[in-house]
Design a protein around this motif. Structure first.
Motif, PDB file in Angstrom:
ATOM      1  N   GLU A   1       0.806  -1.218   0.000  1.00  0.00           N
ATOM      2  CA  GLU A   1       0.000   0.000   0.000  1.00  0.00           C
ATOM      3  C   GLU A   1       0.841   1.271   0.000  1.00  0.00           C
ATOM      4  O   GLU A   1       0.376   2.341  -0.403  1.00  0.00           O
ATOM      5  N   GLN A   2       2.084   1.184   0.460  1.00  0.00           N
ATOM      6  CA  GLN A   2       2.983   2.337   0.467  1.00  0.00           C
ATOM      7  C   GLN A   2       3.805   2.442  -0.819  1.00  0.00           C
ATOM      8  O   GLN A   2       4.646   3.323  -0.953  1.00  0.00           O
ATOM      9  N   GLY A   3       3.582   1.515  -1.741  1.00  0.00           N
ATOM     10  CA  GLY A   3       4.319   1.534  -3.000  1.00  0.00           C
ATOM     11  C   GLY A   3       5.690   0.910  -2.932  1.00  0.00           C
ATOM     12  O   GLY A   3       6.518   1.096  -3.820  1.00  0.00           O
ATOM     13  N   LYS A   4       5.940   0.123  -1.895  1.00  0.00           N
ATOM     14  CA  LYS A   4       7.221  -0.576  -1.731  1.00  0.00           C
ATOM     15  C   LYS A   4       7.041  -2.035  -2.099  1.00  0.00           C
ATOM     16  O   LYS A   4       5.932  -2.562  -2.083  1.00  0.00           O
TER      17      LYS A   4
ATOM     18  N   ARG B   1       6.632  -5.788  -1.764  1.00  0.00           N
ATOM     19  CA  ARG B   1       6.091  -6.611  -0.680  1.00  0.00           C
ATOM     20  C   ARG B   1       7.200  -7.486  -0.102  1.00  0.00           C
ATOM     21  O   ARG B   1       8.094  -7.928  -0.812  1.00  0.00           O
ATOM     22  N   ARG B   2       7.116  -7.749   1.196  1.00  0.00           N
ATOM     23  CA  ARG B   2       8.134  -8.555   1.891  1.00  0.00           C
ATOM     24  C   ARG B   2       8.283  -9.940   1.292  1.00  0.00           C
ATOM     25  O   ARG B   2       9.375 -10.496   1.268  1.00  0.00           O
ATOM     26  N   PHE B   3       7.184 -10.524   0.853  1.00  0.00           N
ATOM     27  CA  PHE B   3       7.214 -11.915   0.400  1.00  0.00           C
ATOM     28  C   PHE B   3       7.440 -12.057  -1.104  1.00  0.00           C
ATOM     29  O   PHE B   3       7.290 -13.148  -1.648  1.00  0.00           O
ATOM     30  N   VAL B   4       7.814 -10.971  -1.767  1.00  0.00           N
ATOM     31  CA  VAL B   4       8.098 -11.024  -3.199  1.00  0.00           C
ATOM     32  C   VAL B   4       9.555 -10.634  -3.424  1.00  0.00           C
ATOM     33  O   VAL B   4       9.996  -9.572  -2.984  1.00  0.00           O
ATOM     34  N   ASN B   5      10.301 -11.509  -4.064  1.00  0.00           N
ATOM     35  CA  ASN B   5      11.693 -11.230  -4.407  1.00  0.00           C
ATOM     36  C   ASN B   5      11.754 -10.877  -5.884  1.00  0.00           C
ATOM     37  O   ASN B   5      11.106 -11.523  -6.705  1.00  0.00           O
ATOM     38  N   VAL B   6      12.530  -9.850  -6.207  1.00  0.00           N
ATOM     39  CA  VAL B   6      12.662  -9.414  -7.588  1.00  0.00           C
ATOM     40  C   VAL B   6      14.141  -9.349  -7.928  1.00  0.00           C
ATOM     41  O   VAL B   6      14.953  -8.816  -7.157  1.00  0.00           O
ATOM     42  N   TYR B   7      14.460  -9.882  -9.087  1.00  0.00           N
ATOM     43  CA  TYR B   7      15.839  -9.905  -9.571  1.00  0.00           C
ATOM     44  C   TYR B   7      15.912  -9.217 -10.917  1.00  0.00           C
ATOM     45  O   TYR B   7      15.054  -9.428 -11.775  1.00  0.00           O
ATOM     46  N   VAL B   8      16.943  -8.394 -11.099  1.00  0.00           N
ATOM     47  CA  VAL B   8      17.244  -7.800 -12.401  1.00  0.00           C
ATOM     48  C   VAL B   8      18.566  -8.417 -12.830  1.00  0.00           C
ATOM     49  O   VAL B   8      19.596  -8.226 -12.167  1.00  0.00           O
ATOM     50  N   ASN B   9      18.521  -9.179 -13.926  1.00  0.00           N
ATOM     51  CA  ASN B   9      19.714  -9.890 -14.397  1.00  0.00           C
ATOM     52  C   ASN B   9      20.384 -10.670 -13.269  1.00  0.00           C
ATOM     53  O   ASN B   9      21.581 -10.565 -13.031  1.00  0.00           O
ATOM     54  N   ASP B  10      19.603 -11.426 -12.520  1.00  0.00           N
ATOM     55  CA  ASP B  10      20.075 -12.297 -11.440  1.00  0.00           C
ATOM     56  C   ASP B  10      20.569 -11.564 -10.193  1.00  0.00           C
ATOM     57  O   ASP B  10      21.112 -12.188  -9.293  1.00  0.00           O
ATOM     58  N   ASP B  11      20.414 -10.231 -10.136  1.00  0.00           N
ATOM     59  CA  ASP B  11      20.813  -9.474  -8.952  1.00  0.00           C
ATOM     60  C   ASP B  11      19.565  -9.121  -8.147  1.00  0.00           C
ATOM     61  O   ASP B  11      18.631  -8.510  -8.668  1.00  0.00           O
ATOM     62  N   ASP B  12      19.563  -9.493  -6.865  1.00  0.00           N
ATOM     63  CA  ASP B  12      18.443  -9.194  -5.969  1.00  0.00           C
ATOM     64  C   ASP B  12      18.361  -7.685  -5.774  1.00  0.00           C
ATOM     65  O   ASP B  12      19.310  -7.066  -5.280  1.00  0.00           O
TER      66      ASP B  12
END
Length: 91
Positions: free
Chosen positions: A49-52, A54-65
């Motif tokens: 809700e704050q636009g951040k 979510r704690r339980f979602v991991n996102v990687y850009v070109n294998d970098d967290d």
């Protein structure tokens, strides 16, 4: 910048079942906004809700967290591969 985004099974209802979609944006925040514009509702599953992120979602850009990079301001260069991975809990 055009990037490829890998969509986890749980979010594929927003992408018509597609496991990978393309999106535009110079940063991860831009890419998520573009994803939500083209696949309405997916943004709310990735951002809180704050636009951040979510704690339980991991996102990687070109294998970098991105949590160890610049978060939502992580650059997404043309041709980058982004992976959205829901955290798995259990015991």
């Amino acid at each position: 910048m055009s990037v490829r985004v890998r969509i986890p099974t749980i979010l594929r209802t927003y992408t018509g079942g597609q496991s990978e979609v393309t999106a535009e944006g110079a940063t991860l925040a831009d890419v998520i906004a573009d994803l939500d514009q083209n696949h309405q509702g997916i943004g709310a599953r990735v951002l809180d809700e704050q636009g951040k992120l979510r704690r339980f979602v991991n996102v990687y850009v070109n294998d970098d967290d991105v949590r160890f990079a610049q978060g939502l301001e992580t650059p997404t260069p043309d041709g980058a591969s982004i992976s959205i991975i829901p955290a798995v809990a259990g015991g």
